[in-house]
Every structure is written in C-alpha cells, then in structure tokens.
Write a protein that holds these residues in place. Structure first.
Motif, mmCIF file in Angstrom:
data_model
loop_
_atom_site.group_PDB
_atom_site.id
_atom_site.type_symbol
_atom_site.label_atom_id
_atom_site.label_comp_id
_atom_site.label_asym_id
_atom_site.label_seq_id
_atom_site.Cartn_x
_atom_site.Cartn_y
_atom_site.Cartn_z
ATOM 1 N N LEU A 1 -0.048 -14.806 8.758
ATOM 2 C CA LEU A 1 0.369 -14.989 7.359
ATOM 3 C C LEU A 1 -0.818 -14.807 6.408
ATOM 4 N N ILE A 2 -1.981 -15.349 6.813
ATOM 5 C CA ILE A 2 -3.177 -15.184 5.973
ATOM 6 C C ILE A 2 -3.546 -13.695 5.878
ATOM 7 N N LEU A 3 -3.457 -13.020 7.037
ATOM 8 C CA LEU A 3 -3.750 -11.575 7.041
ATOM 9 C C LEU A 3 -2.802 -10.831 6.096
ATOM 10 N N GLY A 4 -1.540 -11.237 6.125
ATOM 11 C CA GLY A 4 -0.540 -10.623 5.246
ATOM 12 C C GLY A 4 -0.908 -10.828 3.783
ATOM 13 N N LEU A 5 -1.308 -12.070 3.474
ATOM 14 C CA LEU A 5 -1.664 -12.398 2.089
ATOM 15 C C LEU A 5 -2.895 -11.586 1.646
ATOM 16 N N LEU A 6 -3.904 -11.559 2.541
ATOM 17 C CA LEU A 6 -5.124 -10.796 2.218
ATOM 18 C C LEU A 6 -4.786 -9.318 2.034
ATOM 19 N N SER A 7 -3.888 -8.857 2.881
ATOM 20 C CA SER A 7 -3.503 -7.447 2.806
ATOM 21 C C SER A 7 -2.857 -7.136 1.453
ATOM 22 N N LEU A 8 -2.056 -8.076 0.980
ATOM 23 C CA LEU A 8 -1.426 -7.896 -0.336
ATOM 24 C C LEU A 8 -2.485 -7.873 -1.445
ATOM 25 N N SER B 1 0.826 -1.208 0.000
ATOM 26 C CA SER B 1 0.000 0.000 0.000
ATOM 27 C C SER B 1 0.862 1.261 0.000
ATOM 28 N N LEU B 2 2.114 1.160 0.507
ATOM 29 C CA LEU B 2 3.005 2.335 0.455
ATOM 30 C C LEU B 2 3.371 2.657 -0.988
ATOM 31 N N ALA C 1 -1.925 8.465 12.998
ATOM 32 C CA ALA C 1 -1.761 7.014 13.181
ATOM 33 C C ALA C 1 -0.320 6.694 13.561
ATOM 34 N N ALA C 2 0.615 7.281 12.827
ATOM 35 C CA ALA C 2 2.027 6.975 13.078
ATOM 36 C C ALA C 2 2.451 7.431 14.468
ATOM 37 N N GLU C 3 2.084 8.639 14.825
ATOM 38 C CA GLU C 3 2.557 9.192 16.094
ATOM 39 C C GLU C 3 1.893 8.526 17.304
ATOM 40 N N ALA C 4 0.572 8.269 17.177
ATOM 41 C CA ALA C 4 -0.116 7.609 18.295
ATOM 42 C C ALA C 4 0.502 6.230 18.523
ATOM 43 N N ALA C 5 0.796 5.541 17.420
ATOM 44 C CA ALA C 5 1.340 4.181 17.554
ATOM 45 C C ALA C 5 2.738 4.201 18.162
ATOM 46 N N ASN C 6 3.605 5.080 17.650
ATOM 47 C CA ASN C 6 4.979 4.988 18.183
ATOM 48 C C ASN C 6 5.083 5.508 19.614
ATOM 49 N N SER C 7 4.225 6.450 19.989
ATOM 50 C CA SER C 7 4.281 6.911 21.383
ATOM 51 C C SER C 7 3.682 5.883 22.342
ATOM 52 N N SER C 8 2.609 5.232 21.905
ATOM 53 C CA SER C 8 1.987 4.256 22.810
ATOM 54 C C SER C 8 2.857 3.008 22.961
ATOM 55 N N SER C 9 3.738 2.781 21.989
ATOM 56 C CA SER C 9 4.597 1.598 22.100
ATOM 57 C C SER C 9 5.551 1.689 23.292
ATOM 58 N N VAL C 10 5.747 2.911 23.806
ATOM 59 C CA VAL C 10 6.598 3.067 24.991
ATOM 60 C C VAL C 10 5.982 2.302 26.168
ATOM 61 N N SER D 1 0.210 0.587 11.837
ATOM 62 C CA SER D 1 -0.938 1.459 12.142
ATOM 63 C C SER D 1 -1.252 2.386 10.964
ATOM 64 N N TYR D 2 -0.203 2.888 10.337
ATOM 65 C CA TYR D 2 -0.390 3.770 9.179
ATOM 66 C C TYR D 2 -1.098 3.008 8.062
ATOM 67 N N ASP D 3 -0.619 1.784 7.838
ATOM 68 C CA ASP D 3 -1.185 0.966 6.762
ATOM 69 C C ASP D 3 -2.661 0.674 7.020
ATOM 70 N N VAL D 4 -2.968 0.293 8.267
ATOM 71 C CA VAL D 4 -4.363 -0.029 8.606
ATOM 72 C C VAL D 4 -5.229 1.218 8.428
ATOM 73 N N THR D 5 -4.723 2.356 8.878
ATOM 74 C CA THR D 5 -5.505 3.597 8.766
ATOM 75 C C THR D 5 -5.759 3.942 7.302
ATOM 76 N N LYS D 6 -4.762 3.726 6.485
ATOM 77 C CA LYS D 6 -4.919 4.020 5.054
ATOM 78 C C LYS D 6 -5.962 3.109 4.425
ATOM 79 N N ARG D 7 -5.898 1.828 4.805
ATOM 80 C CA ARG D 7 -6.849 0.874 4.222
ATOM 81 C C ARG D 7 -8.289 1.172 4.652
ATOM 82 N N LEU D 8 -8.435 1.660 5.897
ATOM 83 C CA LEU D 8 -9.787 1.924 6.386
ATOM 84 C C LEU D 8 -10.306 3.291 5.932
ATOM 85 N N SER D 9 -9.412 4.077 5.375
ATOM 86 C CA SER D 9 -9.802 5.441 5.021
ATOM 87 C C SER D 9 -10.710 5.480 3.780
#
Lengths: 495, 508
Positions: free
Chosen positions: A472-479, A160-161, A302-311, A278-286
């Motif tokens: 893996l299935i999710l990855g394939l579906l995502s592709l 998707s990128l 999406a990017a900032e919320a994800a990387n800050s919450s990962s702390v 998170s960015y990818d999911v947000t893009k797909r749902l947009s």
C-alpha cells in the motif's frame, strides 16, 4: 544437481520426432489462438483437450503447454499490427506496439515482442524449474489483504498511464471497476445491477469489451479522421530490430520477466497485472518516460516479457500444490485428471518423467516459438499493407465473430459494439481506454479480497500485515511520484 | 449471365453450409453431433466428468459428442443456452447439485421444471477437509475450537449459497456452532487458502485431497466409511445422523419435450456407461460413488434439493423474504427501467444539443461527465436494494467506487468549464462514423434473423463499398473467402456454433 539430472531425463522423454512435432504443432496453434481476438489461451488449450484423449499423458501435456506458451505471445501480434489485442495481457503491448506500426515500423514492434516473449518464457521456465517449491510456499502465505494491496498497487499504474490527463485516466479506471460490480456478487451471492437481465448475471465479458474499446474504437477513430483514404506507403520489410537493439533492452526484459514470473505464481493475479506493473515500472525507470505510448520499444519489451514469463509462474502452484494459478492452468488440471493424473506435490514422486518432460518441453517450445514467430512475423507485417478499405471490414467481422466465440453469446456481440462506440467517444475526448480494462481486470481481485480480508480480520488488517502495508505504501509513493513527474512535465509548457 | 451464375453459386454454397450445420432429423437418432453444454469453464470437475463420459460413451455409440463450455452465473447462462435449442435431443445439459441452488435463487421452479432430469451418474459425499499441518485438524478439535471462538473460526470454500456453503451451515447447526464462511472464486483457490493456514476447514469432495499430502479429510458425510479413506470418520460416528447423506451429484438433463424414443436411447447409453469398468474405476478410486438414477428418481432428488436450498438460501438472505421502501421499488425491474429511460433521455437530449451546437467540443466533454454522473446516481440508488449482510455487504464496494467517481467528475467539470483554452478542434467526419455504427447495428439485426453467414457476406461487401472500394469482383471474392474462413476455422475447427438466424431455425 538432482534437478539437472532429472531435467536431462526430461529432455530424453521429449527427444523423439513425435514430441518435437507435437511441440511445433502446439506452438503454431497457440500463436493462431492468441492472435485471434476472442480466443484466449485457456480456450485454445480447452479446444485441444479432446484431441489428447488418445495420446499418452506426456504427449498430451506437451501439446497443451506448447499452446499455452505460444498463445500468450500470439496476442501481441494483432495488438501491434491492428491495435486489437488478442488477449487481455497484450493490451499493454498495444500501448507502444501499435504506435510503432503507425510510424511504419511494425517489424520493430513484432521483433521486440517476439524476442521479449521468448526470453521471458525461458526465464519463467527456469524459475519454475529451480525455485518452484519455495515460491509455492510464498504464494500460499499471500493473504487476501495482500491481494487487495497488490490490486491497489496495480491500479496506481493508472496515474502514469494517464500522464497529464490523470483525472480522465482515473475516471476511466473507476468506471471499469464499477461496471465490474455488475452481476452476481461473488461474496454474498446476490445479484447486483443486473436489471433482471440474465445475460448480466455474469457481468460483462472482458474480451468483447477489450475488442470494442481497442479494435472498434480505433477503426471508428480512423474513419472519422479519414484514415481509410490514405495509402500505406511504408517500406516495412527493412524495418526490423538489430542485435544491438535487443541488447539495449536486456535489463528491461530480465527485470520484467522476473516480475512476471513472481506475479504469475499468485493464483488469480496473472499475466495482465504482470504486464501492466512491469510496463509501469519500466516507464518510471526510463530516462525518457515521455516516449511511452508513442512507440517506445522498451514498453513493448516490458509487457511481453512479463506476460510470457507469467506462464512459468502460473505453473508453480499447479505443479507443486495442484492449484490452478490461471484460467489456462485450470484447464490443464482437467486434462491431467482425464489422463488419470492428480496434480500436486506427489506427482513429482509418482511421475517425475511427466513433470520433467513438461519442463523440457517448455524450454523447447520457447525455441519453436522463436522460429515460428520469426517466420510468422514477416507474414503478419503484410497485414498492415492491406488497403484499409478492405482491412477495416475484415477487422469488424473478426471483432464480431471473436466476441461471439468467447461465450457463444449474441449479447457479447452487442456489448462489443457498445464498448466500441463508447471507446470512440472517450478517445475523441482524450480519455485513455486502457484503464477501463485495467479496472475490469483488477475490480474482481480488489473487491473480493478487500471484503474477504475485512471479514477475516477487520479493516485494520491491511495495515497490520507487513506485506500488505508495504504494498500500500508503494502504491501511495507510486501515485505521488507520478503526480510530481506529471507536474514537472507540465510546468515548462505553462511557462 | 456471369453475375447470375455467381449468385446461384453463392446461394448453393450457403445452402450447403446450413445443410451441414442443421441436417434434418433422420429416422435413426442421432444423425448429427450431440452437444453437451457444461456450465463451468474447462477444467472443472463437471467438465472432466463430461469429457470422460464422451470418451466412454463413444465405445457404445457412433454418435459424435461435442462438449461446449458456457460458464457464467452458476449455470444460468448454460441453462438458457439449452432452453434456447429445439427439444430434439441434440443438446444435453451437464449439471450438478450446485445448479439447483442458483436456479432456486434466480428463476425458481420454472427453471427446474423446464428440464427432464435424465440421469444422475455419481454422488460424491461432502466432506470437511483440513490442513494436516495446522494444530487443529481433527473433527473433534475443530468443533471445540469453533465453539470456543464463537463465530470467529474461518471456513473457506467456493460460492456463497452454493452446495458446499449450505452443507457447511447444516454441519454447524448439527454440531451447535457458527463459523465464518469466506467464499473464494473456485475450490482450488479456497484450498490454497487452507494450505496457507488462512482458514481452518474446507467443504468439498474426497477426491480433492488426492495428490497433496498436507490435506486431510476430517469427517465425511456418508453412511459408512469410504473404502479409499478408511481412517476418516463419518458424521454418524461423530454423533449426527442428519448428515449421513449429504452429497454432490453430477448428471445430465435435457430440455422438456424430447420424444420418448430419444429418451430411451439415452437411458440405454447411460446404463452402458455406468457399467463400464473404466468409468467406474476412474471415479471410485477418488471416493466418488458411481450410480445411475434414471429420470424418475433423479427428478425426485432434484425437487427435494430445491426445497433444501429454498430453506437455507432464505435463511442466509440470498432469497429476499421482506421488502420494501422507495429505493427497493426503484431498484425493481420496472423501477430501474424507468430510471434508465429517464437518464438516457436526459443524456440524449443534451447530446442532441451538443451535436447541433457550435460549442460542440466543450459540450461533448460535459456530456461525458454527465454520463458518468448519471451512471453513478443510478448505481447508487440501486445499491439500496441489496440485502446488507455481514461486515461488508454487497453495496460497500460499488458505493466506494461511486464516491470516487463523483468527485473526480465534478473536479473535471470545474476544470473543463474554467479552461478557456479549449479549442474548437476540427472533429473530422463524425457522420461517416455514425453511419457505420448504424450499419453495424443493422448487421447485428441481420445476424439475428438471417444468420452469421449471409449477414457477414453482405456486411463485408457493403462496408467495403461504403469505404469507397469499387472493384466488385475482388469485393465478392473477399466476402466469400471470409465466409469460408469463418466456417472452416470457427465452426469446423473450433466448434463455435455460429448463429444461423431465427428465419432459418424456423425453416429448417
């Protein structure tokens, strides 16, 4: 209820003037460390460790976690303003943050990134406080097969990128994966593709590559296009997000924060993967995926919320098991040991005041981050007002010193320049450079876990373990989903 | 006149910077900060050891200690940093027994003989750690299970060929079984795998079980039971005398050639730290033996460890013992240099024609494809050099990426050639970029010879000029401010030792 009463006690621990001042100091230093290309959150924390020797363990930890939280946000500042992500996790922030600046709206990017970081930090901390014990158990069950599947799932975000240039995006990602195999093989210990050059024993460092591919290539591109000749004619001060803008982003921020925390708890996964996924999911749902990469605010959120919450997520295995979930938490373990504290579940029993003081300080640090961030963002916006003829040489100089600072190595400066030139060549031929970073980040996780999993249970282990199979299935579906969408977008144009 | 005053001012400022960074050695040692290079990232046990050492050493000396982490390649990066410094006693190398393994597998004895092994300060016995919550966690059960599983029992730990791995192999030999060694990036991650019941045993040091009640030491390699873990049997009790003295040491080394009086100064300091009650209590409560072995004994231990690793690394195939075919010749330093030069030459020639061609847009796209294909070819050939070990050897994954990269590039090549809509886009001022790249390359050479400060000053000034900025006073002020900023923030605050350049290293 016991947690709540302990947390109230924790606020009591940090209630004085000194702890609050220390949190504020940590936040300011963290923002600077994150914003400076070449200084990672772990380096920021490590640099301050010697200053904590004479402090009490509680104050020392408060200072260090404040830096940790703020540094993760700080990386987004330079990503948005000058397309030089301060940390690998803020690469994704640059996708839409920098286009916003190019459109004359750096305040929008900085504002959204700050609020998303703060809310993400809060959500990550709350999940840490209330759910750390069960989450740690889940993290322990994660098998190498699942880590590999997670890495593959992360790699599928490339589809998707890349959009219509998906072949080029995949080539870039695989190039990142391939150069990641340079160095001493983490599994067998033999050296690969080092050509006898000892600097390559540890492969290419990520930060110089990041600086080269983003900051240097961007300047080269602008030099080529004559961008340095144009004067900035933007009314920057009036362009800030409104409350309504933030409210519109609530679902994106909450969803990405939860994802970021969950990914952050798996040792080794970390903030970068969290922000990419998170960015990818947000893009797909947009409803407007075509706006991503052109200055879409939900991409920044999406990017900032994800990387800050990962702390918060990364602190789960540290506090509950004594196992570092990220490079920065490894430094925190060292700091705890220097203060004669042994991280692990017993710390909750032996020193609850330290643990709950730490939790309380995380929450307060997020508030401090918001305050300093609001003030600092307005200063940072002014950076974009500096004439390019002055700004570009300074960015070059920052890039050089930043690359050197990572390992104090001259070789890293050279590799930064090489990546910069290569990035420029790729970009002028419509190759996206972010997948190279993704490949470099995921390469090690994918390879080592693939080989570990096969050594443990043969090649079929990826399909016999349910979580791995699902990923893996999710990855394939995502592709498949990305290709279908890309074709749909292309067809009307062809017609 | 003003110009000359300004130039004089700048020269004086620069001299002052250098003077601060490289004061001449005065009669008393130390007259400037002592740098201790740690080969791991912050947070590792050797990092903690070093930082604790600096804290305690500060009680006995006025010296300022600066800890610098130089992670990478199992200590080679840090070692090279140490060896690149003058032998004046101001750079110490914080090392562990694991470094010897890496030195043996890469630089051999030359690395070991390049250092004086100053002091060994602690020795923690190696132990086998298990998960109390698993059915098999006692040593005798581990052995029975391993023998029954015949090579399928899983042991987790850090790097292949490192001390813990080699100790594990020695343990297996002594108890007559073989297991699988699954290496993780760090001890912490391997312990997580053990806690997650993905392995049966972990080799580490006793301190690693502290804080987590689920971890248990099932056997320890010490002559007698550890005071802190009285229930843990020694390998001697379990039937192996050969494993009575396997331990991880930590200590300090220094580049060879340091004057004797400085070595004596260190000797005294190490003894003082070793006798410090705080230092001893801090380590001993985790079952770590605090010792002090001076240069002679430490040197003997290091040489004996080198022999030990040479034997086992040869056995597991990390040190190559047999060769050669056409691919291994191509993969050698000379062979790979030849391949790289040929491929570079090929791409440069094509690149030149692309640059000159009116079909520049199309050909430059093909040139990138050609680069990726060349790289794939080079790496594919070199992958034949790697020793094939285990189920998935070191060449498997690189080849997997290569096999994906080649078809994708071929597909792109077909698409590119068949795409009739490629417009000859106006590509802007490429020459300007090339000039700038060249200027950056000159800047790097300048940093190498004249140091960061002078080169950066010239670079910032000149690049503003190249971009068309002409307010000279402003340019001078900005360049100067940048140097001051770099010095204060990076050198003074963040302890980033900015290069002063070969020329000044010789002069000063």
């Amino acid at each position: 209820m016991e947690i709540l009463s302990n947390l109230i006690d924790g606020f009591g621990v940090i209630g004085g003037l000194i702890p609050i001042l220390i949190i504020m100091l940590g936040v300011v230093m963290g923002i600077i460390a994150g914003a400076m290309p070449g200084l990672s959150p772990s380096m920021g924390v490590a640099l301050l460790v010697p200053f904590t020797y004479t402090m009490s363990p509680t104050l020392a930890l408060i200072l260090l976690v404040s830096i940790y939280i703020a540094a993760n946000y700080g990386g987004s500042i330079t990503a948005v303003t000058i397309n030089a992500p301060g940390t690998p996790a803020s690469v994704v922030t640059a996708f839409d943050g920098y286009p916003l600046t190019k459109k004359g709206k750096p305040g929008i990017g900085l504002g959204v990134s700050l609020i998303s970081s703060t809310v993400g930090g809060f959500i990550g901390t709350l999940i840490l406080i209330f759910f750390s014990a069960p989450l740690a158990k889940v993290a322990l069950k994660f098998h190498p097969a699942e880590y590999f599947a997670l890495a593959i799932f992360g790699l599928t975000t490339v589809a998707s990128l890349g959009g219509k240039n998906w072949i080029k995006a995949f080539i870039a990602a695989i190039f990142g994966l391939l150069i990641n195999t340079i160095g001493i093989d983490p599994i067998s210990g033999v050296s690969r593709f080092t050509f006898g050059i000892s600097y390559l024993y540890d492969g290419f460092a990520l930060i110089p590559a990041l600086i080269g591919l983003f900051a240097l290539s961007e300047i080269f591109k602008q030099l080529e296009e004559g961008g340095h000749k144009t004067k900035t004619e933007m009314d920057l001060s009036s362009e800030w997000p409104t409350l309504r803008d933030y409210i519109k982003l609530k679902f994106t921020i909450i969803r990405s924060s939860i994802m970021g925390t969950l990914i952050g708890i798996f040792p080794g996964a970390g903030a970068t993967i969290a922000s990419f996924i998170s960015y990818d999911v947000t893009k797909r749902l947009s409803k407007n995926p075509e706006n991503f990469g052109k200055g879409e605010v939900s991409g920044v959120a999406a990017a900032e919320a994800a990387n800050s919450s990962s702390v918060g997520g990364a602190l789960v295995p540290l506090l509950t098991l004594g196992i570092p979930g990220s490079a920065t938490t490894a430094v925190l373990i060292g700091a705890l040991m220097i203060h004669d504290l042994t991280p692990g579940p017993r710390l909750f029993v032996t020193h609850p005041e330290i643990i709950y003081g730490l939790f309380a300080s995380l929450l307060v640090a997020n508030v401090a981050l918001l305050i300093f961030g609001l003030f600092g963002s307005r200063l940072w916006v002014k950076v974009t007002n500096i004439p390019k003829k002055i700004l570009f040489p300074l960015i070059f100089a920052v890039s050089i010193i930043g690359s050197f600072a990572v390992r104090n190595s001259f070789f890293d400066i050279i590799s930064c320049l090489v990546f910069g030139v290569f990035g420029w060549i790729l970009r002028r031929n419509k190759y996206p450079v972010a997948p190279i970073i993704l490949g470099m980040v995921l390469g090690n996780i994918a390879e080592t876990n693939f080989r570990r999993a096969v050594m443990m249970g043969g090649y079929d282990i990826f399909f016999t373990r349910p979580t791995s199979l699902i990923l893996l299935i999710l990855g394939l579906l995502s592709l498949i989903f990305a290709f279908i969408r890309s074709n749909k977008n292309l067809k009307p144009k062809q017609n | 006149m003003k110009k000359y005053i300004l130039i004089l001012f700048l020269i004086l400022s620069f001299s002052n910077l250098f003077a601060t960074q490289n004061p001449k050695i005065e009669s008393g040692f130390p007259s400037k900060p002592i740098k201790i290079i740690v080969y791991t990232s912050p947070g590792g046990l050797i990092d903690v050891t070093t930082r604790k050492f600096t804290e305690i050493a500060s009680k006995y000396s006025d010296a300022t200690f600066v800890v610098e982490n130089k992670p990478g390649a199992g200590g080679i990066v840090a070692l090279q940093k140490v060896l690149s410094q003058p032998a004046n006693g101001y750079t110490l190398f914080a090392c562990t027994k694991s470094n010897i393994s890496k030195f043996v597998s890469t630089g051999g004895t030359s690395y070991i003989h390049a250092l004086d092994w100053l002091a060994m300060l602690m020795a923690d016995p190696e132990c086998v750690i298990t998960n109390r919550k698993m059915e098999i966690s006692d040593w005798t059960d581990i052995v029975k299970d391993a023998q029954k599983k015949n090579g399928e029992q899983i042991w987790v730990g850090p790097a292949t060929g490192g001390l813990d791995h080699v100790t594990a192999i020695k343990i297996w030999e002594q108890f007559d079984f073989v297991s699988k060694w699954i290496p993780y990036k760090s001890g912490g991650k391997a312990r997580a795998a053990l806690l997650g019941k993905q392995g049966h045993a972990y080799v580490g040091n006793p301190r690693e079980v502290l804080g987590n009640p689920d971890l248990k030491i099932s056997a320890v390699s010490a002559k007698k039971r550890l005071e802190q873990f009285p229930d843990v049997p020694t390998f001697i009790e379990l039937g192996s005398n050969e494993l009575s003295n396997e331990y991880m040491w930590r200590g300090f080394a220094i580049k060879k050639g340091v004057p004797a009086e400085i070595l004596n100064w260190y000797d005294k300091l190490f003894q003082q730290v070793n006798n410090d009650p705080n230092w001893r209590t801090f380590w001993e409560k985790g079952g770590i033996e605090v010792v002090y072995y001076g240069p002679e004994k430490f040197g003997t231990i290091v040489n004996s460890d080198a022999e030990f690793f040479r034997h086992y690394l040869g056995k597991i195939g990390i040190i190559k013992t047999e060769n050669y075919n056409i691919f291994t010749r191509l993969g050698s330093r000379k062979g790979s240099a030849f391949l790289i030069v040929m491929l570079l030459l090929f791409n440069l020639i094509v690149g030149y024609f692309v640059y000159k061609s009116p079909k520049r847009e199309l050909l430059s796209r093909i040139l990138i494809i050609s680069f990726f294909l060349s790289l794939s070819l080079l790496f594919y050939i070199l992958s034949f050099v790697f020793p094939e070990s285990g189920v998935v050897g070191p060449s498997v994954v690189p080849r997997l990426w290569i096999f994906l990269l080649i078809p994708l590039n071929l597909l792109l090549l077909i698409k590119t050639v068949s795409d009739k809509n490629i417009a000859e886009e106006h590509s802007g001022d490429v020459n300007k970029v090339l000039k700038f790249i060249l200027f950056l390359a000159v800047y790097l050479v300048g940093i190498y010879f004249f140091g960061y400060y002078i080169s950066s000053f010239v670079f910032v000034f000149m690049s503003m000029y190249m971009l068309g900025y002409r307010k000279f006073i402003t340019m001078l002020i900005i360049s100067f401010c940048w140097i001051i900023f770099s010095y204060l923030i990076f050198y003074r605050t963040l302890y980033v030792p900015l290069p002063i350049g070969r020329l000044f290293e010789i002069l000063l």
